[in-house]
Write an enzyme that holds these catalytic residues in place. Sequence first.
Site, PDB file in Angstrom:
ATOM      1  N   TYR A  24      12.204   8.212 -32.994  1.00  0.00           N
ATOM      2  CA  TYR A  24      13.048   8.960 -32.061  1.00  0.00           C
ATOM      3  C   TYR A  24      14.464   8.401 -32.096  1.00  0.00           C
ATOM      4  CZ  TYR A  24      14.037  11.883 -27.979  1.00  0.00           C
ATOM      5  OH  TYR A  24      14.545  12.853 -27.137  1.00  0.00           O
ATOM      6  N   GLY A  25      14.971   8.241 -33.317  1.00  0.00           N
ATOM      7  CA  GLY A  25      16.345   7.798 -33.487  1.00  0.00           C
ATOM      8  C   GLY A  25      17.260   8.989 -33.687  1.00  0.00           C
ATOM      9  N   SER A  26      18.286   8.826 -34.512  1.00  0.00           N
ATOM     10  CA  SER A  26      19.279   9.876 -34.723  1.00  0.00           C
ATOM     11  C   SER A  26      18.631  11.174 -35.203  1.00  0.00           C
ATOM     12  CB  SER A  26      20.329   9.399 -35.728  1.00  0.00           C
ATOM     13  OG  SER A  26      21.234  10.434 -36.043  1.00  0.00           O
ATOM     14  N   HIS A 107      14.438  12.473 -45.802  1.00  0.00           N
ATOM     15  CA  HIS A 107      15.117  11.797 -46.911  1.00  0.00           C
ATOM     16  C   HIS A 107      14.036  11.390 -47.902  1.00  0.00           C
ATOM     17  CE1 HIS A 107      17.813   9.477 -49.274  1.00  0.00           C
ATOM     18  NE2 HIS A 107      17.619   8.297 -48.696  1.00  0.00           N
ATOM     19  N   GLY A 133      21.876  13.061 -37.314  1.00  0.00           N
ATOM     20  CA  GLY A 133      21.058  13.750 -36.333  1.00  0.00           C
ATOM     21  C   GLY A 133      21.817  14.179 -35.094  1.00  0.00           C
ATOM     22  N   GLU A 194      26.641   8.160 -49.965  1.00  0.00           N
ATOM     23  CA  GLU A 194      26.804   7.191 -48.879  1.00  0.00           C
ATOM     24  C   GLU A 194      27.517   5.929 -49.354  1.00  0.00           C
ATOM     25  OE1 GLU A 194      22.641   8.359 -46.539  1.00  0.00           O
ATOM     26  OE2 GLU A 194      22.742   6.632 -47.871  1.00  0.00           O
TER      27      GLU A 194
END
Length: 338
Positions: A24-26, A107, A133, A194
């Site tokens: 439950y992150g980004s 990903h 997110g 990135e």
Amino acid sequence: MNIYYDKDADLSLLKGKKIAIVGYGSQGHAHALNLRDSGMNVRIALKKGSNSWEKAEKAGFVVQEVGPATAECDIIMILTPDEVASEMYESDIKQNLKPGKYLACAHGFNIHFKKIVPPADVNVFMVAPKGPGHLVRSEFEKGQGVPCLIAIAQDPSGDSKKIALAWASAIGGGRAAILETNFREETETDLFGEQSVLCGGLTELMRAGYETLVEAGYSPEMAYFECIHEMKLIVDLVYEGGITNMRYSISNTAEYGDMTRGKRLIGKESREAMKKILADIQAGKFADEWIGEHRAGSPNFRKLREEGANHPAEKIGAHLRGMMPWLQRNKLVDKTRN
């Protein structure tokens, strides 16, 4: 490349299935909230004691430990950090992958580099929003969307692409575009972007510019505004209409300086460095290095993070942003909620 939109997706394919979002992150909070708003049956799967447990409950989700949640769900979307996903898969998820279930990710890192190897009778797909997110959620709430990539690694049930399309549409991707790719292409281009441009290249360029001006005797405030603060203004113009659009908006002086001096900075040496970075990614060297760093306790990662947070540009930036209180209104990242 195949490109799809909301009209190409059938959300009813998801509405009869139980969905577990692991993490439950980004990305996790964005997928979960957008899916729920699209009418899906979502629960959050977390390790007991996770800092995100209370946040997910406050958002109104049923929260369970990873094992029980993945055992009873039809679709399992792993949205934990890349470096911990394979460990969690082995300890809490692998045993719950019955034939015909769907294992998903945002990903391709662990699937492509074989850090996670699912059973052949399990469907494996990816839905990768092309943005953080927090942006996936904020754009969805505006009635807009972030473009998404989809890819299929295993498809024993024969409908994984339809499920992936439905998922991408349900989180807002179909409002912009859903592009079909494969795990290798998404993973390797994402890591390269990135490292060489979006994060690594950009942050080092901004800090180098800041340091050059300060070392030459200019004030830190001027250096910050010129080399860091104004980056958003330029990127917004590129985002809106490409590099040509940005050059149309800036002064002739700036445009001429751009086109005659930019290549002095990003010349042969920089391009060779980019090729070496890409080669290391393709060979799996970066993946092995990153997983090894995590398993060693992340000493270098933590050191680099601390050094970055203490850079003089961060301190002067915080001071200058404090003079612009409107930046805190409706901010994308609110650490108390997501």
